[in-house]
Write an enzyme that holds these catalytic residues in place. Structure first.
Site, PDB file in Angstrom:
ATOM      1  N   ARG A 164      -5.858  -1.951   9.023  1.00 37.66           N
ATOM      2  CA  ARG A 164      -5.884  -3.419   8.993  1.00 37.66           C
ATOM      3  C   ARG A 164      -6.198  -3.953  10.388  1.00 37.66           C
ATOM      4  NH1 ARG A 164      -0.967  -6.145   5.936  1.00 37.66           N
ATOM      5  NH2 ARG A 164       0.214  -5.027   7.512  1.00 37.66           N
ATOM      6  N   ARG A 176       0.981  -5.180  -5.776  1.00 40.20           N
ATOM      7  CA  ARG A 176       1.213  -6.434  -5.064  1.00 40.20           C
ATOM      8  C   ARG A 176       1.543  -7.500  -6.101  1.00 40.20           C
ATOM      9  NH1 ARG A 176      -0.297  -4.931  -0.031  1.00 40.20           N
ATOM     10  NH2 ARG A 176      -1.947  -3.367   0.120  1.00 40.20           N
ATOM     11  N   THR A 183       4.114   2.600   5.692  1.00 42.42           N
ATOM     12  CA  THR A 183       2.723   2.153   5.750  1.00 42.42           C
ATOM     13  C   THR A 183       1.966   3.036   6.720  1.00 42.42           C
ATOM     14  OG1 THR A 183       1.236   0.398   6.530  1.00 42.42           O
ATOM     15  CG2 THR A 183       3.468   0.374   7.397  1.00 42.42           C
ATOM     16  N   GLY A 221       0.817  -1.204   0.000  1.00 44.94           N
ATOM     17  CA  GLY A 221       0.000   0.000   0.000  1.00 44.94           C
ATOM     18  C   GLY A 221       0.851   1.255   0.000  1.00 44.94           C
ATOM     19  N   ASP A 274       5.280  -4.984   6.223  1.00 41.39           N
ATOM     20  CA  ASP A 274       5.865  -6.266   6.593  1.00 41.39           C
ATOM     21  C   ASP A 274       5.850  -7.268   5.444  1.00 41.39           C
ATOM     22  OD1 ASP A 274       3.131  -6.540   6.659  1.00 41.39           O
ATOM     23  OD2 ASP A 274       3.036  -7.394   8.673  1.00 41.39           O
ATOM     24  N   VAL A 332     -24.866  16.561  23.564  1.00 37.46           N
ATOM     25  CA  VAL A 332     -25.778  16.519  22.416  1.00 37.46           C
ATOM     26  C   VAL A 332     -25.166  15.832  21.205  1.00 37.46           C
ATOM     27  CG1 VAL A 332     -27.015  18.584  23.150  1.00 37.46           C
ATOM     28  CG2 VAL A 332     -25.038  18.806  21.607  1.00 37.46           C
ATOM     29  N   SER A 333     -23.861  15.527  21.251  1.00 37.19           N
ATOM     30  CA  SER A 333     -23.237  14.864  20.103  1.00 37.19           C
ATOM     31  C   SER A 333     -22.107  13.961  20.579  1.00 37.19           C
ATOM     32  CB  SER A 333     -22.689  15.894  19.113  1.00 37.19           C
ATOM     33  OG  SER A 333     -21.637  16.638  19.682  1.00 37.19           O
ATOM     34  N   ASP A 373      -0.435   2.182   8.499  1.00 35.37           N
ATOM     35  CA  ASP A 373      -0.997   1.383   9.589  1.00 35.37           C
ATOM     36  C   ASP A 373      -0.156   1.429  10.868  1.00 35.37           C
ATOM     37  OD1 ASP A 373      -2.938   0.620   7.754  1.00 35.37           O
ATOM     38  OD2 ASP A 373      -1.875  -1.210   7.189  1.00 35.37           O
ATOM     39  N   ASP A 412       2.088  -0.617  11.800  1.00 32.38           N
ATOM     40  CA  ASP A 412       2.028  -1.970  12.352  1.00 32.38           C
ATOM     41  C   ASP A 412       3.345  -2.737  12.221  1.00 32.38           C
ATOM     42  OD1 ASP A 412       1.957  -2.234   9.610  1.00 32.38           O
ATOM     43  OD2 ASP A 412       0.259  -3.621   9.560  1.00 32.38           O
ATOM     44  N   GLN A 445      -7.308   8.389   3.542  1.00 29.16           N
ATOM     45  CA  GLN A 445      -6.252   8.358   4.560  1.00 29.16           C
ATOM     46  C   GLN A 445      -4.876   8.027   3.982  1.00 29.16           C
ATOM     47  OE1 GLN A 445      -8.071   6.100   8.196  1.00 29.16           O
ATOM     48  NE2 GLN A 445      -9.393   5.790   6.432  1.00 29.16           N
TER      49      GLN A 445
END
Length: 319
Positions: A171, A72, A125, A11, A103, A214-215, A127, A129, A251
Protein backbone atom coordinates in the site's frame (compact mmCIF):
# COMPACT_ATOMS: atom_id res chain seq x y z
CA UNK A 1 -14.89 -13.85 30.66
CA UNK A 2 -16.53 -17.13 29.68
CA UNK A 3 -16.76 -16.83 25.89
CA UNK A 4 -14.31 -15.17 23.49
CA UNK A 5 -14.94 -14.51 19.80
CA UNK A 6 -12.12 -14.36 17.26
CA UNK A 7 -12.17 -13.03 13.69
CA UNK A 8 -9.82 -12.10 10.88
CA UNK A 9 -10.48 -8.97 8.89
CA UNK A 10 -9.07 -7.07 5.90
CA UNK A 11 -6.32 -8.55 3.76
CA UNK A 12 -5.12 -12.04 4.67
CA UNK A 13 -1.57 -12.55 5.90
CA UNK A 14 0.57 -15.67 6.44
CA UNK A 15 0.52 -16.45 10.15
CA UNK A 16 -3.11 -15.56 10.77
CA UNK A 17 -3.89 -19.25 11.26
CA UNK A 18 -1.08 -19.54 13.80
CA UNK A 19 -2.63 -16.61 15.69
CA UNK A 20 -6.10 -18.20 15.58
CA UNK A 21 -4.60 -21.44 16.87
CA UNK A 22 -2.91 -19.62 19.75
CA UNK A 23 -6.11 -17.77 20.69
CA UNK A 24 -8.21 -20.95 20.68
CA UNK A 25 -5.79 -23.14 22.59
CA UNK A 26 -4.80 -20.51 25.15
CA UNK A 27 -8.46 -19.79 25.86
CA UNK A 28 -9.43 -23.45 26.15
CA UNK A 29 -6.42 -24.11 28.40
CA UNK A 30 -7.89 -21.43 30.69
CA UNK A 31 -11.41 -23.00 30.55
CA UNK A 32 -12.80 -20.32 28.25
CA UNK A 33 -15.08 -21.08 25.31
CA UNK A 34 -14.07 -19.80 21.85
CA UNK A 35 -16.36 -18.89 18.97
CA UNK A 36 -14.91 -18.45 15.50
CA UNK A 37 -16.51 -15.60 13.55
CA UNK A 38 -16.25 -16.18 9.81
CA UNK A 39 -15.61 -13.53 7.16
CA UNK A 40 -14.68 -10.75 9.54
CA UNK A 41 -17.14 -8.08 10.58
CA UNK A 42 -19.32 -9.10 7.66
CA UNK A 43 -19.80 -12.51 9.24
CA UNK A 44 -20.33 -10.97 12.67
CA UNK A 45 -23.27 -8.94 11.38
CA UNK A 46 -24.76 -12.06 9.76
CA UNK A 47 -24.14 -14.41 12.64
CA UNK A 48 -21.68 -16.67 10.79
CA UNK A 49 -20.34 -18.11 14.03
CA UNK A 50 -19.29 -21.58 15.15
CA UNK A 51 -17.65 -22.98 18.27
CA UNK A 52 -13.99 -23.91 18.00
CA UNK A 53 -12.11 -26.57 19.94
CA UNK A 54 -8.57 -27.89 20.17
CA UNK A 55 -9.06 -30.16 17.16
CA UNK A 56 -10.50 -27.42 14.94
CA UNK A 57 -7.16 -25.61 14.94
CA UNK A 58 -5.03 -28.71 14.47
CA UNK A 59 -2.75 -28.86 11.41
CA UNK A 60 -3.14 -25.16 10.58
CA UNK A 61 -0.01 -23.52 11.99
CA UNK A 62 1.82 -24.09 8.69
CA UNK A 63 -1.00 -22.94 6.42
CA UNK A 64 -1.22 -19.49 4.84
CA UNK A 65 -4.44 -17.51 4.61
CA UNK A 66 -7.07 -17.80 7.33
CA UNK A 67 -9.40 -20.70 8.09
CA UNK A 68 -11.97 -18.17 9.31
CA UNK A 69 -11.87 -16.43 5.91
CA UNK A 70 -11.86 -12.66 5.65
CA UNK A 71 -13.86 -9.91 4.01
CA UNK A 72 -14.24 -6.17 4.01
CA UNK A 73 -17.54 -4.79 5.30
CA UNK A 74 -18.84 -1.34 4.43
CA UNK A 75 -22.01 -1.93 6.44
CA UNK A 76 -19.98 -2.24 9.62
CA UNK A 77 -18.88 1.38 9.19
CA UNK A 78 -22.49 2.51 9.76
CA UNK A 79 -24.36 2.88 13.05
CA UNK A 80 -26.95 0.38 11.85
CA UNK A 81 -24.27 -2.18 11.04
CA UNK A 82 -22.62 -1.76 14.44
CA UNK A 83 -25.97 -2.27 16.17
CA UNK A 84 -26.55 -5.48 14.20
CA UNK A 85 -23.13 -6.73 15.24
CA UNK A 86 -23.77 -5.83 18.87
CA UNK A 87 -27.08 -7.73 18.84
CA UNK A 88 -25.34 -10.84 17.47
CA UNK A 89 -22.69 -10.57 20.18
CA UNK A 90 -25.41 -10.54 22.84
CA UNK A 91 -27.33 -13.39 21.23
CA UNK A 92 -24.25 -15.64 21.21
CA UNK A 93 -23.14 -14.57 24.69
CA UNK A 94 -19.73 -13.30 23.55
CA UNK A 95 -17.88 -11.54 26.37
CA UNK A 96 -14.95 -10.21 24.33
CA UNK A 97 -13.62 -10.24 20.78
CA UNK A 98 -10.12 -10.62 19.38
CA UNK A 99 -9.65 -8.99 15.97
CA UNK A 100 -6.72 -10.04 13.77
CA UNK A 101 -6.06 -7.57 10.97
CA UNK A 102 -4.72 -4.15 10.03
CA UNK A 103 -5.47 -0.57 11.03
CA UNK A 104 -8.88 -0.60 9.33
CA UNK A 105 -9.82 -3.68 11.34
CA UNK A 106 -8.66 -1.96 14.52
CA UNK A 107 -10.88 1.02 13.76
CA UNK A 108 -13.80 -1.37 13.44
CA UNK A 109 -12.87 -2.95 16.77
CA UNK A 110 -12.67 0.48 18.40
CA UNK A 111 -16.13 1.40 17.09
CA UNK A 112 -17.48 -1.85 18.51
CA UNK A 113 -15.88 -1.15 21.88
CA UNK A 114 -18.04 1.97 22.18
CA UNK A 115 -20.98 -0.39 22.72
CA UNK A 116 -19.21 -1.79 25.76
CA UNK A 117 -17.71 -4.84 24.05
CA UNK A 118 -14.16 -5.65 25.25
CA UNK A 119 -11.85 -5.93 22.23
CA UNK A 120 -8.19 -6.73 21.59
CA UNK A 121 -6.45 -6.25 18.25
CA UNK A 122 -3.64 -8.38 16.83
CA UNK A 123 -1.68 -6.79 13.94
CA UNK A 124 -1.91 -9.11 10.93
CA UNK A 125 -0.90 -7.55 7.60
CA UNK A 126 1.98 -8.09 5.19
CA UNK A 127 2.39 -4.31 4.80
CA UNK A 128 4.00 -3.80 8.24
CA UNK A 129 2.24 -0.44 8.41
CA UNK A 130 0.96 -0.59 12.01
CA UNK A 131 2.87 2.11 13.87
CA UNK A 132 2.72 0.66 17.39
CA UNK A 133 4.56 -2.55 16.53
CA UNK A 134 8.00 -3.26 15.09
CA UNK A 135 6.59 -6.09 12.96
CA UNK A 136 3.18 -7.35 11.91
CA UNK A 137 2.16 -10.97 11.36
CA UNK A 138 2.79 -11.90 7.71
CA UNK A 139 5.46 -9.32 6.95
CA UNK A 140 8.45 -11.64 7.30
CA UNK A 141 6.86 -14.24 5.04
CA UNK A 142 6.01 -11.64 2.40
CA UNK A 143 9.59 -10.35 2.40
CA UNK A 144 10.94 -13.87 1.96
CA UNK A 145 8.50 -14.49 -0.89
CA UNK A 146 9.78 -11.36 -2.65
CA UNK A 147 13.38 -12.35 -1.94
CA UNK A 148 12.86 -15.77 -3.49
CA UNK A 149 11.35 -14.18 -6.61
CA UNK A 150 14.13 -11.60 -6.76
CA UNK A 151 16.82 -14.30 -6.68
CA UNK A 152 15.18 -16.13 -9.58
CA UNK A 153 14.60 -12.98 -11.60
CA UNK A 154 18.24 -11.98 -11.16
CA UNK A 155 19.28 -15.23 -12.87
CA UNK A 156 17.34 -14.41 -16.00
CA UNK A 157 18.17 -10.69 -16.16
CA UNK A 158 21.85 -11.54 -15.85
CA UNK A 159 21.54 -14.00 -18.72
CA UNK A 160 19.89 -11.37 -20.93
CA UNK A 161 21.80 -8.35 -19.58
CA UNK A 162 18.66 -6.43 -18.72
CA UNK A 163 17.09 -4.21 -16.10
CA UNK A 164 14.16 -5.70 -14.20
CA UNK A 165 11.74 -3.62 -12.16
CA UNK A 166 10.07 -5.72 -9.46
CA UNK A 167 6.89 -4.16 -8.11
CA UNK A 168 5.96 -5.26 -4.59
CA UNK A 169 2.95 -4.72 -2.35
CA UNK A 170 2.69 -2.60 0.78
CA UNK A 171 0.00 0.00 0.00
CA UNK A 172 1.54 3.30 1.11
CA UNK A 173 4.33 1.69 3.13
CA UNK A 174 7.72 0.81 1.70
CA UNK A 175 8.85 -1.79 4.24
CA UNK A 176 8.48 -4.83 1.98
CA UNK A 177 10.47 -3.07 -0.74
CA UNK A 178 13.13 -1.92 1.73
CA UNK A 179 13.71 -5.24 3.48
CA UNK A 180 13.58 -7.31 0.30
CA UNK A 181 15.74 -4.82 -1.59
CA UNK A 182 18.42 -4.72 1.09
CA UNK A 183 18.53 -8.49 1.57
CA UNK A 184 18.41 -9.12 -2.18
CA UNK A 185 21.08 -6.61 -3.17
CA UNK A 186 18.81 -4.51 -5.37
CA UNK A 187 20.53 -1.69 -7.26
CA UNK A 188 17.83 0.79 -6.20
CA UNK A 189 14.78 0.80 -3.94
CA UNK A 190 11.87 3.14 -4.65
CA UNK A 191 9.42 3.69 -1.80
CA UNK A 192 6.59 6.16 -1.04
CA UNK A 193 8.43 7.61 1.96
CA UNK A 194 11.45 8.85 -0.03
CA UNK A 195 11.13 11.33 -2.95
CA UNK A 196 12.84 10.20 -6.13
CA UNK A 197 13.29 11.25 -9.74
CA UNK A 198 13.90 9.15 -12.80
CA UNK A 199 17.19 10.85 -13.65
CA UNK A 200 18.77 9.67 -10.41
CA UNK A 201 17.66 6.11 -11.16
CA UNK A 202 19.11 6.36 -14.67
CA UNK A 203 22.40 7.72 -13.34
CA UNK A 204 22.77 4.68 -11.05
CA UNK A 205 22.20 2.36 -14.00
CA UNK A 206 24.57 4.19 -16.35
CA UNK A 207 27.34 4.34 -13.73
CA UNK A 208 26.92 0.62 -13.16
CA UNK A 209 27.10 -0.07 -16.89
CA UNK A 210 30.31 1.95 -17.12
CA UNK A 211 31.83 -0.27 -14.42
CA UNK A 212 30.91 -3.38 -16.38
CA UNK A 213 27.63 -4.36 -14.74
CA UNK A 214 25.37 -6.40 -17.00
CA UNK A 215 22.14 -6.64 -14.98
CA UNK A 216 20.14 -4.58 -12.52
CA UNK A 217 17.23 -5.10 -10.13
CA UNK A 218 15.04 -2.16 -9.12
CA UNK A 219 12.49 -2.70 -6.33
CA UNK A 220 9.44 -0.45 -6.54
CA UNK A 221 6.75 -0.27 -3.85
CA UNK A 222 3.24 -0.19 -5.28
CA UNK A 223 2.43 3.15 -3.63
CA UNK A 224 4.95 5.00 -5.82
CA UNK A 225 5.32 5.65 -9.55
CA UNK A 226 3.67 3.34 -12.09
CA UNK A 227 6.24 0.63 -12.81
CA UNK A 228 5.47 0.35 -16.51
CA UNK A 229 5.75 4.09 -17.01
CA UNK A 230 9.03 4.05 -15.10
CA UNK A 231 10.33 1.25 -17.32
CA UNK A 232 9.46 3.23 -20.44
CA UNK A 233 11.26 6.35 -19.18
CA UNK A 234 14.35 4.38 -18.13
CA UNK A 235 14.60 2.67 -21.52
CA UNK A 236 14.31 6.00 -23.34
CA UNK A 237 16.97 7.70 -21.20
CA UNK A 238 19.52 4.89 -20.86
CA UNK A 239 19.05 2.67 -23.90
CA UNK A 240 18.94 -0.34 -21.56
CA UNK A 241 16.36 -3.08 -22.03
CA UNK A 242 13.86 -3.03 -19.16
CA UNK A 243 11.30 -5.61 -18.03
CA UNK A 244 8.65 -5.32 -15.31
CA UNK A 245 7.54 -8.04 -12.89
CA UNK A 246 4.50 -7.30 -10.73
CA UNK A 247 4.50 -9.92 -7.97
CA UNK A 248 0.96 -9.17 -6.80
CA UNK A 249 -0.94 -11.42 -4.42
CA UNK A 250 1.66 -14.17 -4.41
CA UNK A 251 3.11 -12.10 -1.55
CA UNK A 252 0.02 -12.69 0.60
CA UNK A 253 0.06 -16.47 0.33
CA UNK A 254 2.30 -19.35 1.27
CA UNK A 255 3.35 -21.17 4.41
CA UNK A 256 4.41 -18.66 7.09
CA UNK A 257 8.05 -18.47 8.12
CA UNK A 258 9.18 -19.59 11.56
CA UNK A 259 9.40 -15.93 12.58
CA UNK A 260 5.76 -15.29 11.65
CA UNK A 261 4.54 -18.48 13.33
CA UNK A 262 6.30 -17.59 16.56
CA UNK A 263 5.18 -13.96 16.48
CA UNK A 264 1.58 -14.98 15.80
CA UNK A 265 1.61 -17.56 18.58
CA UNK A 266 2.98 -15.09 21.12
CA UNK A 267 0.55 -12.36 20.12
CA UNK A 268 -2.46 -14.67 20.11
CA UNK A 269 -1.71 -15.96 23.60
CA UNK A 270 -1.10 -12.43 24.90
CA UNK A 271 -4.42 -11.21 23.50
CA UNK A 272 -6.33 -13.90 25.39
CA UNK A 273 -4.45 -13.14 28.62
CA UNK A 274 -5.38 -9.46 28.29
CA UNK A 275 -9.09 -10.27 28.11
CA UNK A 276 -8.86 -12.78 30.97
CA UNK A 277 -7.15 -10.18 33.16
CA UNK A 278 -9.94 -7.69 32.56
CA UNK A 279 -8.05 -5.50 30.11
CA UNK A 280 -9.73 -4.42 26.89
CA UNK A 281 -9.51 -1.96 24.03
CA UNK A 282 -5.87 -2.91 23.53
CA UNK A 283 -3.64 -3.64 20.53
CA UNK A 284 -0.92 -6.27 20.90
CA UNK A 285 2.54 -5.36 19.58
CA UNK A 286 6.17 -6.40 19.61
CA UNK A 287 8.89 -3.96 20.63
CA UNK A 288 12.38 -5.35 20.43
CA UNK A 289 11.88 -8.91 21.62
CA UNK A 290 9.04 -8.12 24.04
CA UNK A 291 5.32 -8.57 23.48
CA UNK A 292 3.55 -5.45 24.74
CA UNK A 293 0.16 -3.79 24.31
CA UNK A 294 -1.23 -0.31 23.79
CA UNK A 295 -4.56 1.43 24.19
CA UNK A 296 -6.35 1.09 20.87
CA UNK A 297 -6.83 4.85 20.44
CA UNK A 298 -3.16 5.45 21.21
CA UNK A 299 -2.13 2.76 18.74
CA UNK A 300 -4.26 4.24 15.95
CA UNK A 301 -2.94 7.74 16.58
CA UNK A 302 0.71 6.74 16.22
CA UNK A 303 2.58 7.60 13.04
CA UNK A 304 4.58 4.88 11.32
CA UNK A 305 8.25 5.83 11.09
CA UNK A 306 10.19 4.71 8.02
CA UNK A 307 13.66 3.31 8.73
CA UNK A 308 15.82 5.91 6.98
CA UNK A 309 19.01 4.44 8.42
CA UNK A 310 18.31 1.07 6.81
CA UNK A 311 17.41 2.80 3.55
CA UNK A 312 20.75 4.62 3.55
CA UNK A 313 22.54 1.34 4.26
CA UNK A 314 20.86 -0.20 1.22
CA UNK A 315 22.07 2.75 -0.88
CA UNK A 316 25.64 2.36 0.38
CA UNK A 317 25.76 -1.38 -0.22
CA UNK A 318 24.29 -1.14 -3.72
CA UNK A 319 27.15 0.91 -5.19
Amino acid sequence: MKTIGVLTSGGDAPGMNAAIRAVVRTAIYNKVRVLGIKRGFNGLIRGEIEEMDVASVGEIIHRGGTILHTARCEEFKTEEGLKKAYNIIKIFGIDGIIVIGGDGSFRGARDLSKFGVPVVGIPGTIDNDIACTDFTIGFDTAVNTVLDALNKIRDTVTSHERVNIIEVMGRNAGDIALYAGLSGGAEDIIVPEIPFNVDNVCRILIEGKNRGKVSYILIVAEGTKNSFQLAKEVEEKTGLEVRVTVLGHIQRGGSPTAADRILASRMGAHAVKLLLSGKSNRVVAIRGSQIVDYDIDEALSMKKEFDHEMYELAKILSI
